[in-house]
Design a protein around this motif. Structure first.
Motif, PDB file in Angstrom:
ATOM      1  N   THR A  16       0.937  -1.062  -0.094  1.00 25.21           N
ATOM      2  CA  THR A  16      -0.067   0.138  -0.016  1.00 25.21           C
ATOM      3  C   THR A  16       0.832   1.290   0.162  1.00 25.21           C
ATOM      4  O   THR A  16       1.943   0.901   0.414  1.00 25.21           O
ATOM      5  CB  THR A  16      -0.899   0.154   1.267  1.00 25.21           C
ATOM      6  OG1 THR A  16       0.192   0.447   2.340  1.00 25.21           O
ATOM      7  CG2 THR A  16      -1.881  -1.151   1.329  1.00 25.21           C
ATOM      8  N   LEU A  17       0.332   2.316  -0.488  1.00 15.54           N
ATOM      9  CA  LEU A  17       1.008   3.666  -0.329  1.00 15.54           C
ATOM     10  C   LEU A  17       1.371   4.025   0.990  1.00 15.54           C
ATOM     11  O   LEU A  17       2.591   4.543   1.159  1.00 15.54           O
ATOM     12  CB  LEU A  17       0.273   4.650  -1.129  1.00 15.54           C
ATOM     13  CG  LEU A  17      -0.062   4.700  -2.442  1.00 15.54           C
ATOM     14  CD1 LEU A  17      -1.001   5.672  -2.957  1.00 15.54           C
ATOM     15  CD2 LEU A  17       1.563   4.548  -3.426  1.00 15.54           C
ATOM     16  N   ALA A  51       9.301   7.298  -7.004  1.00  8.58           N
ATOM     17  CA  ALA A  51       8.755   7.568  -8.457  1.00  8.58           C
ATOM     18  C   ALA A  51       7.367   6.405  -8.488  1.00  8.58           C
ATOM     19  O   ALA A  51       6.716   6.653  -9.588  1.00  8.58           O
ATOM     20  CB  ALA A  51       9.763   6.661  -9.429  1.00  8.58           C
ATOM     21  N   THR A  52       6.803   5.995  -7.460  1.00 11.63           N
ATOM     22  CA  THR A  52       5.484   5.397  -7.475  1.00 11.63           C
ATOM     23  C   THR A  52       4.403   6.275  -7.591  1.00 11.63           C
ATOM     24  O   THR A  52       4.364   7.277  -6.847  1.00 11.63           O
ATOM     25  CB  THR A  52       5.350   4.519  -6.132  1.00 11.63           C
ATOM     26  OG1 THR A  52       6.226   3.559  -6.032  1.00 11.63           O
ATOM     27  CG2 THR A  52       3.906   4.076  -6.316  1.00 11.63           C
ATOM     28  N   GLU A  53       3.551   6.197  -8.473  1.00 14.66           N
ATOM     29  CA  GLU A  53       2.506   7.339  -9.038  1.00 14.66           C
ATOM     30  C   GLU A  53       1.116   6.968  -8.286  1.00 14.66           C
ATOM     31  O   GLU A  53       0.389   7.873  -7.934  1.00 14.66           O
ATOM     32  CB  GLU A  53       2.389   7.342 -10.587  1.00 14.66           C
ATOM     33  CG  GLU A  53       3.586   8.037 -11.051  1.00 14.66           C
ATOM     34  CD  GLU A  53       3.308   7.906 -12.580  1.00 14.66           C
ATOM     35  OE1 GLU A  53       2.481   7.646 -13.062  1.00 14.66           O
ATOM     36  OE2 GLU A  53       4.374   8.172 -13.399  1.00 14.66           O
ATOM     37  N   SER A  54       0.901   5.822  -8.041  1.00 11.90           N
ATOM     38  CA  SER A  54      -0.373   5.305  -7.516  1.00 11.90           C
ATOM     39  C   SER A  54      -0.299   3.925  -6.840  1.00 11.90           C
ATOM     40  O   SER A  54       0.769   3.000  -7.104  1.00 11.90           O
ATOM     41  CB  SER A  54      -1.557   5.109  -8.613  1.00 11.90           C
ATOM     42  OG  SER A  54      -1.231   4.371  -9.516  1.00 11.90           O
ATOM     43  N   LEU A  58       2.229   0.737  -7.738  1.00 13.01           N
ATOM     44  CA  LEU A  58       2.862   0.175  -6.615  1.00 13.01           C
ATOM     45  C   LEU A  58       2.705  -1.570  -6.781  1.00 13.01           C
ATOM     46  O   LEU A  58       3.721  -2.074  -6.646  1.00 13.01           O
ATOM     47  CB  LEU A  58       2.515   0.477  -5.306  1.00 13.01           C
ATOM     48  CG  LEU A  58       3.191  -0.049  -4.194  1.00 13.01           C
ATOM     49  CD1 LEU A  58       4.765   0.177  -4.070  1.00 13.01           C
ATOM     50  CD2 LEU A  58       2.599   0.346  -2.827  1.00 13.01           C
ATOM     51  N   LEU A  59       1.732  -1.764  -7.189  1.00 14.36           N
ATOM     52  CA  LEU A  59       1.189  -3.205  -7.211  1.00 14.36           C
ATOM     53  C   LEU A  59       1.836  -3.930  -8.548  1.00 14.36           C
ATOM     54  O   LEU A  59       1.273  -5.155  -8.661  1.00 14.36           O
ATOM     55  CB  LEU A  59      -0.191  -3.351  -6.857  1.00 14.36           C
ATOM     56  CG  LEU A  59      -0.648  -3.006  -5.570  1.00 14.36           C
ATOM     57  CD1 LEU A  59      -2.133  -3.155  -5.298  1.00 14.36           C
ATOM     58  CD2 LEU A  59       0.296  -3.828  -4.431  1.00 14.36           C
TER      59      LEU A  59
END
Length: 82
Positions: A16-17, A51-54, A58-59
């Protein structure tokens, strides 16, 4: 440094974020305390999290594999003091 023992780490790739943010915060705290090879892996993980946008990003299997690879390299290098 007399009596120092390298610290071995075990990192779970975030799902998760919120988990990613906590991991990033921890990595940023230990980054300056790690030996040079491990510091490169810490830096790579921090960059990948930034660099993870959403959460979907991430998944993605590719992103998970990249983060797992860097986490394994970091765990193998340890985070002992400089």
């Amino acid at each position: 440094m007399i009596g120092t023992v390298p610290l071995k780490v075990r990192i779970k790739v975030p799902a998760t974020l919120e988990q990613a943010a906590k991991l990033r915060k921890w990595l940023e705290q230990i980054a300056h305390k790690t030996s040079l090879p491990a510091r490169n892996f810490v830096s790579n993980l921090i960059y990948q999290i930034k660099a993870t946008e959403s959460e979907a990003d991430l998944l993605r299997p590719e992103k998970q594999a990249q983060m797992a690879y860097q986490a394994k390299r970091l765990a193998d290098a340890g985070t002992g003091p400089q």
